[in-house]
Design a protein around this motif. Structure first.
Motif, PDB file in Angstrom:
ATOM      1  N   UNK A  22      35.957  26.519 -36.769  1.00 26.40           N
ATOM      2  CA  UNK A  22      36.300  25.103 -36.700  1.00 26.40           C
ATOM      3  C   UNK A  22      35.784  24.514 -35.393  1.00 26.40           C
ATOM      4  N   UNK A  23      35.908  23.233 -35.270  1.00 27.16           N
ATOM      5  CA  UNK A  23      35.459  22.537 -34.056  1.00 27.16           C
ATOM      6  C   UNK A  23      36.606  21.735 -33.463  1.00 27.16           C
ATOM      7  N   UNK A  24      36.435  21.353 -32.207  1.00 25.48           N
ATOM      8  CA  UNK A  24      37.375  20.466 -31.539  1.00 25.48           C
ATOM      9  C   UNK A  24      38.776  21.034 -31.405  1.00 25.48           C
ATOM     10  N   UNK A  25      39.761  20.165 -31.594  1.00 21.98           N
ATOM     11  CA  UNK A  25      41.162  20.537 -31.412  1.00 21.98           C
ATOM     12  C   UNK A  25      41.607  21.628 -32.375  1.00 21.98           C
ATOM     13  N   UNK A  26      40.953  21.742 -33.505  1.00 19.78           N
ATOM     14  CA  UNK A  26      41.305  22.778 -34.472  1.00 19.78           C
ATOM     15  C   UNK A  26      41.091  24.181 -33.905  1.00 19.78           C
ATOM     16  N   UNK A  29      44.296  25.843 -32.733  1.00 23.74           N
ATOM     17  CA  UNK A  29      45.077  26.465 -33.803  1.00 23.74           C
ATOM     18  C   UNK A  29      44.503  27.844 -34.136  1.00 23.74           C
ATOM     19  N   UNK A  30      43.191  27.929 -34.182  1.00 23.30           N
ATOM     20  CA  UNK A  30      42.547  29.208 -34.477  1.00 23.30           C
ATOM     21  C   UNK A  30      42.860  30.231 -33.383  1.00 23.30           C
ATOM     22  N   UNK A  31      42.853  29.796 -32.145  1.00 24.20           N
ATOM     23  CA  UNK A  31      43.134  30.693 -31.030  1.00 24.20           C
ATOM     24  C   UNK A  31      44.568  31.221 -31.082  1.00 24.20           C
ATOM     25  N   UNK A  32      45.482  30.451 -31.670  1.00 26.40           N
ATOM     26  CA  UNK A  32      46.866  30.903 -31.795  1.00 26.40           C
ATOM     27  C   UNK A  32      46.971  32.121 -32.706  1.00 26.40           C
ATOM     28  N   UNK A  33      46.101  32.204 -33.713  1.00 26.87           N
ATOM     29  CA  UNK A  33      46.084  33.389 -34.575  1.00 26.87           C
ATOM     30  C   UNK A  33      45.812  34.649 -33.755  1.00 26.87           C
ATOM     31  N   UNK A  34      45.012  34.506 -32.717  1.00 30.73           N
ATOM     32  CA  UNK A  34      44.612  35.646 -31.894  1.00 30.73           C
ATOM     33  C   UNK A  34      45.674  36.060 -30.875  1.00 30.73           C
ATOM     34  N   UNK A  35      46.613  35.184 -30.595  1.00 32.68           N
ATOM     35  CA  UNK A  35      47.547  35.409 -29.490  1.00 32.68           C
ATOM     36  C   UNK A  35      48.248  36.762 -29.536  1.00 32.68           C
ATOM     37  N   UNK A  36      48.749  37.165 -30.666  1.00 36.43           N
ATOM     38  CA  UNK A  36      49.461  38.435 -30.733  1.00 36.43           C
ATOM     39  C   UNK A  36      48.687  39.538 -31.425  1.00 36.43           C
ATOM     40  N   UNK A  37      47.391  39.364 -31.560  1.00 38.80           N
ATOM     41  CA  UNK A  37      46.580  40.314 -32.304  1.00 38.80           C
ATOM     42  C   UNK A  37      46.458  41.646 -31.557  1.00 38.80           C
ATOM     43  N   UNK A  38      46.707  42.766 -32.254  1.00 37.17           N
ATOM     44  CA  UNK A  38      46.635  44.062 -31.583  1.00 37.17           C
ATOM     45  C   UNK A  38      45.209  44.519 -31.256  1.00 37.17           C
ATOM     46  N   UNK A  55      32.506  30.264 -34.092  1.00 35.79           N
ATOM     47  CA  UNK A  55      33.864  30.668 -34.413  1.00 35.79           C
ATOM     48  C   UNK A  55      34.675  31.140 -33.224  1.00 35.79           C
ATOM     49  N   UNK A  56      35.942  31.336 -33.491  1.00 40.08           N
ATOM     50  CA  UNK A  56      36.871  31.875 -32.504  1.00 40.08           C
ATOM     51  C   UNK A  56      36.947  33.381 -32.732  1.00 40.08           C
ATOM     52  N   UNK A  57      36.666  34.128 -31.694  1.00 37.89           N
ATOM     53  CA  UNK A  57      36.692  35.594 -31.730  1.00 37.89           C
ATOM     54  C   UNK A  57      37.484  36.067 -30.522  1.00 37.89           C
ATOM     55  N   UNK A  61      36.670  30.578 -27.783  1.00 34.83           N
ATOM     56  CA  UNK A  61      35.736  29.730 -28.514  1.00 34.83           C
ATOM     57  C   UNK A  61      34.309  30.095 -28.129  1.00 34.83           C
ATOM     58  N   UNK A  62      33.361  29.567 -28.881  1.00 33.78           N
ATOM     59  CA  UNK A  62      31.961  29.835 -28.550  1.00 33.78           C
ATOM     60  C   UNK A  62      31.612  29.334 -27.151  1.00 33.78           C
ATOM     61  N   UNK A  63      32.163  28.206 -26.752  1.00 33.65           N
ATOM     62  CA  UNK A  63      31.894  27.670 -25.414  1.00 33.65           C
ATOM     63  C   UNK A  63      32.430  28.608 -24.330  1.00 33.65           C
ATOM     64  N   UNK A  64      33.629  29.113 -24.526  1.00 34.92           N
ATOM     65  CA  UNK A  64      34.219  30.037 -23.554  1.00 34.92           C
ATOM     66  C   UNK A  64      33.415  31.334 -23.468  1.00 34.92           C
ATOM     67  N   UNK A  65      32.966  31.813 -24.617  1.00 32.20           N
ATOM     68  CA  UNK A  65      32.158  33.044 -24.612  1.00 32.20           C
ATOM     69  C   UNK A  65      30.813  32.816 -23.945  1.00 32.20           C
ATOM     70  N   UNK A  66      30.182  31.672 -24.201  1.00 35.22           N
ATOM     71  CA  UNK A  66      28.894  31.380 -23.551  1.00 35.22           C
ATOM     72  C   UNK A  66      29.031  31.386 -22.031  1.00 35.22           C
ATOM     73  N   UNK A  67      30.145  30.863 -21.533  1.00 38.86           N
ATOM     74  CA  UNK A  67      30.371  30.841 -20.082  1.00 38.86           C
ATOM     75  C   UNK A  67      30.433  32.269 -19.528  1.00 38.86           C
TER      76      UNK A  67
END
Length: 97
Positions: A22-26, A29-38, A55-57, A61-67
């Motif tokens: 997803x893009x933007x503010x969405x 929400x995607x990052x919240x799925x990752x919060x408790x991921x083992x 995507x969020x991995x 986000x892709x921007x954070x990973x590029x940094x």
């Protein structure tokens, strides 16, 4: 301990792919799925080492990973993240590796 076959253990395994690409503010929400991921660390290392652009991995986000990739373009992210997770102490290689 590093999980080689991490995808079946991922918190997002039952999510629709559209929720993670997803893009933007969405993206928050995607990052919240990752919060408790083992296996969040393994997922992030996969995305960074393979320079996955979308995507969020692993909660990023892709921007954070590029940094991160710009700061350490030649890094083995698996090694970096595994070492960080273990408290910065290098771990001996498992027998037979």
């Amino acid at each position: 301990m590093w999980v080689e076959d991490w995808a079946p253990r991922a918190a997002c395994k039952a999510a629709q792919p559209d929720q993670l690409f997803v893009r933007g503010a969405e993206q928050n929400k995607a990052k919240q799925l990752c919060a408790g991921c083992p296996v969040r660390t393994e997922c992030l290392a996969e995305a960074l080492d393979n320079q996955i652009e979308w995507g969020v991995w692993g909660g990023m986000t892709e921007r954070e990973r590029r940094a991160l990739l710009r700061r350490r373009p030649a890094a083995s992210w698996r090694t970096v993240l595994e070492t960080a997770r273990e408290g910065g102490r290098p771990q001996p290689a498992p027998a037979g590796v």
